[in-house]
Design a protein around this motif. Structure first.
Motif, PDB file in Angstrom:
ATOM      1  N   GLU A  67       0.655  -1.152   0.358  1.00 58.29           N
ATOM      2  CA  GLU A  67      -0.307   0.125   0.022  1.00 58.29           C
ATOM      3  C   GLU A  67       0.660   1.296  -0.104  1.00 58.29           C
ATOM      4  O   GLU A  67       0.460   2.074  -0.707  1.00 58.29           O
ATOM      5  CB  GLU A  67      -0.653  -0.141   0.965  1.00 58.29           C
ATOM      6  CG  GLU A  67      -1.719  -0.935   1.426  1.00 58.29           C
ATOM      7  CD  GLU A  67      -3.303  -0.930   0.230  1.00 58.29           C
ATOM      8  OE1 GLU A  67      -2.693  -0.116  -0.455  1.00 58.29           O
ATOM      9  OE2 GLU A  67      -3.220  -2.313   0.527  1.00 58.29           O
ATOM     10  N   ARG A  68       2.002   1.496   0.619  1.00 58.61           N
ATOM     11  CA  ARG A  68       2.729   2.495   0.940  1.00 58.61           C
ATOM     12  C   ARG A  68       3.434   2.611  -0.446  1.00 58.61           C
ATOM     13  O   ARG A  68       3.159   3.610  -1.260  1.00 58.61           O
ATOM     14  CB  ARG A  68       3.980   2.071   1.503  1.00 58.61           C
ATOM     15  CG  ARG A  68       4.961   3.683   1.950  1.00 58.61           C
ATOM     16  CD  ARG A  68       5.685   3.135   3.791  1.00 58.61           C
ATOM     17  NE  ARG A  68       5.783   2.352   3.522  1.00 58.61           N
ATOM     18  CZ  ARG A  68       7.687   2.241   2.899  1.00 58.61           C
ATOM     19  NH1 ARG A  68       7.769   3.279   2.844  1.00 58.61           N
ATOM     20  NH2 ARG A  68       8.008   0.803   3.485  1.00 58.61           N
ATOM     21  N   TYR A 287       9.856 -10.059   3.722  1.00 56.18           N
ATOM     22  CA  TYR A 287       9.406  -8.141   2.666  1.00 56.18           C
ATOM     23  C   TYR A 287       9.316  -7.423   2.317  1.00 56.18           C
ATOM     24  O   TYR A 287      10.323  -6.369   3.769  1.00 56.18           O
ATOM     25  CB  TYR A 287       7.618  -7.679   2.903  1.00 56.18           C
ATOM     26  CG  TYR A 287       6.928  -8.858   2.831  1.00 56.18           C
ATOM     27  CD1 TYR A 287       5.134  -8.868   2.132  1.00 56.18           C
ATOM     28  CD2 TYR A 287       6.205 -10.130   3.599  1.00 56.18           C
ATOM     29  CE1 TYR A 287       5.000  -9.977   1.458  1.00 56.18           C
ATOM     30  CE2 TYR A 287       5.571 -11.066   3.959  1.00 56.18           C
ATOM     31  CZ  TYR A 287       4.647 -11.335   2.202  1.00 56.18           C
ATOM     32  OH  TYR A 287       3.404 -12.351   2.293  1.00 56.18           O
ATOM     33  N   ILE A 288      10.347  -6.893   0.989  1.00 56.95           N
ATOM     34  CA  ILE A 288      11.082  -5.970   0.687  1.00 56.95           C
ATOM     35  C   ILE A 288      10.162  -4.813   0.586  1.00 56.95           C
ATOM     36  O   ILE A 288       9.019  -5.006  -0.591  1.00 56.95           O
ATOM     37  CB  ILE A 288      12.273  -5.883  -0.051  1.00 56.95           C
ATOM     38  CG1 ILE A 288      13.232  -6.521   1.164  1.00 56.95           C
ATOM     39  CG2 ILE A 288      12.501  -4.528  -0.174  1.00 56.95           C
ATOM     40  CD1 ILE A 288      14.064  -6.908   0.533  1.00 56.95           C
ATOM     41  N   SER A 289       9.603  -3.504   1.195  1.00 58.68           N
ATOM     42  CA  SER A 289       8.448  -2.303  -0.086  1.00 58.68           C
ATOM     43  C   SER A 289       9.020  -2.046  -1.452  1.00 58.68           C
ATOM     44  O   SER A 289      10.596  -1.401  -1.307  1.00 58.68           O
ATOM     45  CB  SER A 289       8.724  -1.227   1.527  1.00 58.68           C
ATOM     46  OG  SER A 289       7.821  -0.314   0.216  1.00 58.68           O
ATOM     47  N   ALA A 290       8.628  -2.347  -2.154  1.00 58.43           N
ATOM     48  CA  ALA A 290       8.646  -1.749  -3.166  1.00 58.43           C
ATOM     49  C   ALA A 290       9.650  -0.325  -3.791  1.00 58.43           C
ATOM     50  O   ALA A 290      10.570  -0.033  -4.296  1.00 58.43           O
ATOM     51  CB  ALA A 290       8.105  -1.619  -4.497  1.00 58.43           C
ATOM     52  N   ILE A 291       8.508   0.422  -2.747  1.00 52.12           N
ATOM     53  CA  ILE A 291       9.026   1.988  -3.149  1.00 52.12           C
ATOM     54  C   ILE A 291      11.182   1.677  -2.329  1.00 52.12           C
ATOM     55  O   ILE A 291      11.712   3.022  -2.307  1.00 52.12           O
ATOM     56  CB  ILE A 291       7.935   2.500  -1.891  1.00 52.12           C
ATOM     57  CG1 ILE A 291       8.455   4.504  -3.110  1.00 52.12           C
ATOM     58  CG2 ILE A 291       8.073   2.134  -1.135  1.00 52.12           C
ATOM     59  CD1 ILE A 291       8.298   4.985  -3.977  1.00 52.12           C
ATOM     60  N   ILE A 310       8.418 -11.269  -6.503  1.00 57.03           N
ATOM     61  CA  ILE A 310       7.661  -9.327  -6.447  1.00 57.03           C
ATOM     62  C   ILE A 310       6.550 -10.036  -6.954  1.00 57.03           C
ATOM     63  O   ILE A 310       6.173 -10.617  -7.676  1.00 57.03           O
ATOM     64  CB  ILE A 310       8.314  -9.434  -7.932  1.00 57.03           C
ATOM     65  CG1 ILE A 310      10.138  -8.780  -8.006  1.00 57.03           C
ATOM     66  CG2 ILE A 310       7.071  -8.421  -8.149  1.00 57.03           C
ATOM     67  CD1 ILE A 310      10.078  -8.132  -9.421  1.00 57.03           C
ATOM     68  N   GLY A 311       5.964  -9.690  -5.789  1.00 55.20           N
ATOM     69  CA  GLY A 311       4.164  -9.428  -5.689  1.00 55.20           C
ATOM     70  C   GLY A 311       3.636  -8.858  -4.747  1.00 55.20           C
ATOM     71  O   GLY A 311       4.642  -7.684  -4.575  1.00 55.20           O
ATOM     72  N   THR A 312       1.899  -8.573  -3.904  1.00 59.72           N
ATOM     73  CA  THR A 312       1.710  -7.695  -3.480  1.00 59.72           C
ATOM     74  C   THR A 312       1.072  -7.853  -2.181  1.00 59.72           C
ATOM     75  O   THR A 312       0.206  -9.709  -2.758  1.00 59.72           O
ATOM     76  CB  THR A 312       0.635  -6.695  -4.634  1.00 59.72           C
ATOM     77  OG1 THR A 312       0.230  -5.959  -4.190  1.00 59.72           O
ATOM     78  CG2 THR A 312      -0.652  -7.870  -5.158  1.00 59.72           C
ATOM     79  N   SER A 313       0.844  -7.448  -1.615  1.00 58.74           N
ATOM     80  CA  SER A 313       0.667  -7.643  -0.319  1.00 58.74           C
ATOM     81  C   SER A 313      -1.199  -6.254  -0.513  1.00 58.74           C
ATOM     82  O   SER A 313      -1.798  -6.395   0.930  1.00 58.74           O
ATOM     83  CB  SER A 313       1.206  -7.185   0.631  1.00 58.74           C
ATOM     84  OG  SER A 313       1.479  -6.465   1.589  1.00 58.74           O
ATOM     85  N   ALA A 314      -0.921  -5.760  -0.673  1.00 60.03           N
ATOM     86  CA  ALA A 314      -1.970  -4.414  -1.548  1.00 60.03           C
ATOM     87  C   ALA A 314      -3.198  -5.158  -1.781  1.00 60.03           C
ATOM     88  O   ALA A 314      -3.829  -6.125  -2.506  1.00 60.03           O
ATOM     89  CB  ALA A 314      -1.907  -3.848  -2.284  1.00 60.03           C
TER      90      ALA A 314
END
Length: 728
Positions: A67-68, A287-291, A310-314
């Motif tokens: 989300e961030r 987890y490593i935030s993409a940003i 590479i995936g999403t938790s959003a």
């Protein structure tokens, strides 16, 4: 002597019943219907919760489109240049292999050549310069080619999800044994990435997974069938690329797939090529935030020497899965857990022979109880039953904890306990077969004339429970919190008000042959067509609903005139839900207290419809079956679709705005035609036409109190125009 012979007959009958029950239970297990399978899976879930796998932070990392990151970089999908930059930064930090749990099936809409064709107001020179710039997809493809990348594909079962059919890409698959294809999970269709991207990757794997019937993911296919081609999963393909192997080896036998391997790594599977994941608790440390990665805040040691997903938790990207140990685990972490389980040898297995073991265990334990019953007293038999349960649980736990083998304890345990219960209760059942008597107290929930009919013809009543088509009513006071706040210092006044409300509403129901099921706080549940037949139950229910609204209006006027206090008294409003369908109706409860009540999906749906009245701004909502039965007698308007559990088709829902006289008026007939046209436009996603028709519905709709209903559709259409989605 006669007493002894009777006792011997009872013992013999108990043995016969026990053996018959055992045979039926074994046949049920061989059939293995979904409830038996679901119970088995839940027992395995308990083991996973009690003894989850230890997590390993040094094997897999997850770059999270969280989300961030979405707040910082905008909505998904991001430009492919950003994805190329992310991929480069992962590779620069020393990753072993990179797997994408996301899909790129369409060209990047932010590419320069797209801008050249779609941007307005550009001069020819600028437009030509944009056309000469490299495509974002080409830049991304070149970055993929320079890295060790496995791209994900998505299997799906409904055709038409993509405009062009795509054949599955061939992978190196070798087989020892019979052809595995008849056993594998089959995805008739496959959604792939852009060809330019797929051509640049080192491997391709399917990331789709089918949850069990209860929605929980326990098994993931290591290989699957897509468009008739055997394809590896994303995790398996990452293992193959990491090992530098050219092929994946599938071992099969007559019962299906036994194992799947890459070089020296062999992973046991079930007969359909699926792996039972031994889950560890959710691990935020992976987890490593993409940003953070894109802005250079991630040290190299967090990625170096690891397999990266590479995936999403959003939550908005809809890739959250239910697992035995977590109610909403990001799907990308499932692939990470699969990789960890495979690399550490911590996978669970359930070979085909386990079913035979469970059948044998159930048979042996039950036969021990049947053979021992005539020779031991009740206390000893109880101890013996407890010992069989302990042996079953202990063996199953040992196999899980030490052998990583899944042995179902529920079927042997339940089978032996049922046989035990039959043996203990046979004598009791034989002696007390005639104890049950019909008992009723219907004056609480039926009108006096119906009670009199039952008294004269009791054969019409089935107290033990029967299936009937009922029309069920739920009503609830709207804004009860506000009313309770008004009476916070006068609880007796609140009680008197509710009783004053329920008296006329109850009379409206009973006078139209309804049965009061129960009062629930400020709510009423009632039904028609039980305990006595009512051929017009749908019509009577709708008449009662309209009568209840009339009684409520009269009560509000009366209450308003009676209150002399300067402080305004909140008016009473109710919502009413009606639905028709098959229900089980009868006496439910205990020996000490019971109620004549109805249960079933139709009851649940009626309750849901009542809850929707506030959302749609109408006092009455009825189900489709009720509407079909009464639309010739009442002014009925369709208002929406809703999804009903257990049905593939959407259920239409309606409101009742008046009786037959209202239905014949020009205002209603005009409104009905326009309302139908509005719904057609909405469902066809013709948003502008829908808004225009709503404006035409406004004037006649005011006469029927439909302002809030049309406001709802205006809000929906405006949201669809701002953020296009599929119409509900």
């Amino acid at each position: 002597m006669a007493s002894l012979l009777r006792g011997m007959r009872r013992i013999g009958m108990g043995r016969i019943v026990g053996l018959l029950l055992l045979v039926e239970l074994l046949a049920l297990r061989v059939w293995d219907p979904s409830p038996i399978e679901a119970l088995r899976h839940k027992s395995f879930d308990i083991y996973q919760i009690l003894h989850p796998r230890d997590a390993h932070d040094d094997l897999v990392a997850i770059v999270d489109i969280d989300e961030r990151s979405l707040r910082a970089l905008g909505q998904w999908p991001w430009p492919r240049t950003i994805m190329a930059d992310m991929l480069s930064k992962i590779a620069e930090r020393g990753s072993i292999v990179i797997g994408f749990d996301v899909l790129f099936p369409e060209p990047d809409r932010s590419s320069p050549e797209v801008a050249a064709e779609t941007f307005q107001g550009l001069d020819p020179e600028t437009r030509e310069k944009l056309r000469q710039l490299p495509s974002n997809d080409i830049i991304f493809a070149e970055t993929i080619r320079a890295s060790n990348v496995v791209l994900g594909h998505s299997g799906y079962r409904v055709s038409g999800a993509t405009p062009v059919a795509q054949p599955a890409l061939q992978s190196g698959i070798a087989t020892i044994g019979p052809d595995p294809r008849p056993f594998l999970t089959d995805f008739p269709h496959l959604l792939q990435n852009l060809p330019v991207l797929d051509a640049a990757a080192r491997g391709h794997g399917i990331y789709s997974m089918n949850p069990e019937l209860d929605g929980t993911v326990r098994r993931v296919p290591l290989v699957a069938l897509a468009n008739g081609v055997v394809v590896p999963s994303l995790a398996l393909e990452m293992l193959r690329v990491t090992a530098g192997s050219s092929a994946t080896l599938i071992k099969t036998d007559a019962s299906g797939v036994r194992s799947i391997g890459v070089q020296d790594l062999e992973i046991p599977t079930d007969g359909r090529g699926r792996i039972w994941i031994h889950f560890s608790p959710h691990d935020p440390g992976k987890y490593i935030s993409a940003i953070d990665l894109l802005e250079g805040r991630v040290p190299a040691e967090h990625i170096a020497g690891k397999m990266v997903l590479i995936g999403t938790s959003a939550a908005g990207l809809l890739d959250l899965k239910v697992t035995p140990v977590h109610p909403a685990l990001p799907g990308v972490e499932l692939h990470a857990q699969l990789l960890e389980s495979a690399l550490t040898g911590a996978t669970l297995s359930r070979p085909s022979y386990t079913a035979v073991v469970e059948l044998a265990l159930a048979t042996i334990l039950s036969l021990i109880l049947i053979a021992s019953a005539p020779r031991v007293d009740a206390g000893t038999l109880f101890v013996l039953g407890g010992m069989t349960a302990a042996v079953t649980l202990g063996l199953s736990w040992y196999c899980f904890n030490y052998l990583h083998l899944l042995i179902d304890y529920t079927f042997p345990l339940i089978s032996s306990l049922l046989v035990y219960a039959v043996l203990v209760c046979t004598n009791y059942v034989t002696v007390s077969a005639d104890r049950y008597r019909i008992r009723s107290a219907f004056s609480q929930y039926l009108s006096p004339d119906l009670v009199e009919q039952l008294a004269q013809k009791p054969e019409k009543l089935t107290l033990g429970g029967e299936q009937r088509e009922l029309t069920v009513l739920f009503s609830d006071v709207r804004g009860f919190t506000t009313i309770a706040e008004y009476y916070k210092d006068d609880p007796q006044g609140l009680t008197a008000l509710i009783n004053k409300l329920f008296t006329p509403l109850t009379r409206d129901i009973m006078e139209r042959h309804g049965t009061i099921d129960k009062y629930m706080g400020d709510a009423i549940m009632a039904f028609w067509n039980a305990p006595l037949d009512d051929p017009s139950h749908e019509i009577n229910a709708c008449e009662a609903a309209l009568a209840m609204l009339d009684s409520l209006r009269q009560l509000n006027e009366q209450h308003k005139s009676e209150v002399a206090d300067e402080k305004p008294v909140p008016p009473l409003n109710i919502g009413i839900g009606l639905n028709t369908g098959l229900c089980v109706v009868g006496n439910f409860g205990s020996d000490l207290h019971f109620n004549y009540s109805a249960i079933g999906d139709a009851v649940n749906l009626a309750s849901r419809l009542e809850g929707l009245t506030k959302q749609y701004g109408v006092p009455i909502i009825i189900g489709e079956k009720t509407a079909q039965a009464v639309r010739h007698r009442f002014a009925v308007l369709e208002i929406d679709y809703m999804r009903v559990r257990g049905k593939n088709e959407l259920e239409r829902i309606f409101t009742v705005v008046g009786n037959a006289d209202v239905a014949l008026t020009t205002d209603f007939q005009t409104l009905n035609e326009r309302n139908s046209a509005m719904l057609d436009a909405y469902r066809s996603q013709e948003w502008q036409r829908g808004l225009e028709i709503i404006l035409l519905c406004r004037e006649p709709g005011k006469n029927f109190g439909l302002d809030d209903y049309y406001d709802l559709y205006i809000q929906r259409i405006r949201r669809q125009i701002d953020t296009p989605l599929s119409a509900t």
